[in-house]
Design a protein around this motif. Structure first.
Motif, PDB file in Angstrom:
ATOM      1  N   GLU A  97     -13.109 -23.122   8.525  1.00  0.00           N
ATOM      2  CA  GLU A  97     -12.420 -23.172   7.233  1.00  0.00           C
ATOM      3  C   GLU A  97     -11.372 -22.069   7.114  1.00  0.00           C
ATOM      4  N   HIS A  98     -11.662 -20.914   7.672  1.00  0.00           N
ATOM      5  CA  HIS A  98     -10.739 -19.787   7.578  1.00  0.00           C
ATOM      6  C   HIS A  98     -10.151 -19.429   8.949  1.00  0.00           C
ATOM      7  N   THR A 107      -7.897 -18.830  12.108  1.00  0.00           N
ATOM      8  CA  THR A 107      -6.506 -18.418  12.309  1.00  0.00           C
ATOM      9  C   THR A 107      -6.036 -18.726  13.726  1.00  0.00           C
TER      10      THR A 107
END
Length: 367
Positions: A29-30, A32
């Motif tokens: 979800e987060h 990078t």
């Protein structure tokens, strides 16, 4: 709802029965990291394969993939790329696709991509390229995603691949009563009474995550379901004797917060009303504009916290009773009391002293 567990069991099965190797990658979800699920899956292979297997599978793509996976360059120094600049995307996609095909030619291979709804645009394009590439090797791709996590990019990807019939979709529904009983027994180590199992199934809708969380919560408090059911408690009272599982409480609170203040406020009021409710009642009690309430309800339905009641035009319900109990339990006592009083006044204004609503009024008016 059990998608990761099901994918894990399937992967273990094909590994044990067919000797297939499993490559696993997950979108975050987060996250990078670009192309994260493919990087994770190939990184594990690049670290564990022999130098000979690496060279054979990578072939002319060693340098290209070495720029995506430094582990390849470390293990095969001769594959180090000499040119700089950004690697062309089509060359990268071809390198990943052909490498996976080469890996699967040597041994049947299952590529699991978990949580595809969180994948970045590059990963979805790579996924689409992989699905469209002609493979003659024993490669199977198993991807999981939540339909309650809307993603326009994923929807577009699946629509394109669906038109070309390049995948099969399996939608997971809740466990049935017998399956719920089997899951409860496997967690407890012994069968439970049919009444308590039925209550668990009713409160969770057979959602495996919720069933496990609820039963494990009770077990952690040192009581069996039968002990909790003693003393004249109803089955529902018994399973909530220890409160709402913290795992469920935190998950629902996090989801509601993500969806915005209006959704959180509407869910709080709805939990006071009951399992089912209508938008106009929520608007009156929450003191939000009617259009804001409807928008919040639609958002909560998309997120899987609520459902449209079948056969009705403007009636909603919590998708699981446990979600309603979670939202209700999280209310501070003063706010809960205030909402009950406000709801009672609204109902009395609507229905007066209609005998059909006396019991409902009594439930909401403070003693």
């Amino acid at each position: 709802m059990g998608k990761t567990r099901l994918a894990t069991e399937f992967a273990q099965g094909v590994h044990d029965a067919a000797g297939a190797q499993v490559l696993y990658g997950r979108a975050d979800e987060h996250g990078t990291l670009s192309y994260q699920p493919f990087v994770e899956a190939l990184r594990h292979w690049a670290i564990n394969a022999s130098p000979e297997e690496l060279s054979s599978a990578l072939g002319r793509h060693a340098a290209a993939l070495g720029r995506l996976l430094p582990e390849i360059t470390i293990r095969l120094p001769e594959s180090s790329a000499t040119e700089g600049g950004e690697l062309a995307r089509d060359l990268l996609f071809e390198a990943v696709s052909e490498t996976l095909s080469a890996i699967a030619s040597a041994s049947p291979t299952l590529l699991v991509i978990d949580d595809l709804h969180w994948a970045d645009q590059g990963s979805l394009l790579m996924f689409r390229h992989l699905a469209r590439s002609p493979h003659r090797s024993g490669l199977m791709v198993l991807a999981t995603h939540r339909e309650t996590e809307p993603s326009d990019a994923l929807t577009e990807t699946l629509a394109d691949l669906g038109r070309e019939r390049l995948f099969e979709r399996i939608r997971l529904s809740g466990l049935g009563p017998d399956e719920t009983a089997a899951l409860v027994s496997s967690i407890q180590g012994s069968p439970s009474s049919p009444e308590l199992v039925q209550a668990i199934h009713t409160e969770t809708g057979g959602n495996p995550f919720l069933v496990e969380a609820l039963v494990q919560h009770l077990t952690e408090h040192g009581q069996t379901l039968e002990e909790l059911g003693a003393g004249g408690r109803s089955p529902r009272e018994a399973i909530y004797a220890g409160g709402v599982p913290s795992l469920v409480r935190e998950a629902v609170a996090h989801r509601a917060t993500q969806l915005g203040g209006d959704v959180k406020r509407v869910l709080e009021v709805a939990s006071v009303v009951g399992r089912e409710f209508e938008p106009d009642v929520l608007a009156e009690v929450s003191r939000l504009p009617a259009e804001s309430v409807v928008a919040a309800l639609e958002t909560a339905v998309t997120a899987g916290l609520l459902i449209d009641v079948p056969g009705t035009l403007d009636r909603y319900a919590f998708s699981h009773s446990l979600f309603r109990q979670t939202a209700y339990s999280a209310l501070p006592k003063p706010r809960r009391t205030a909402l009950h009083s406000r709801l009672a006044a609204a109902l009395e204004h609507r229905h007066g002293h209609d005998p059909q609503h006396v019991a409902e009024l009594a439930r909401h008016y403070p003693m």
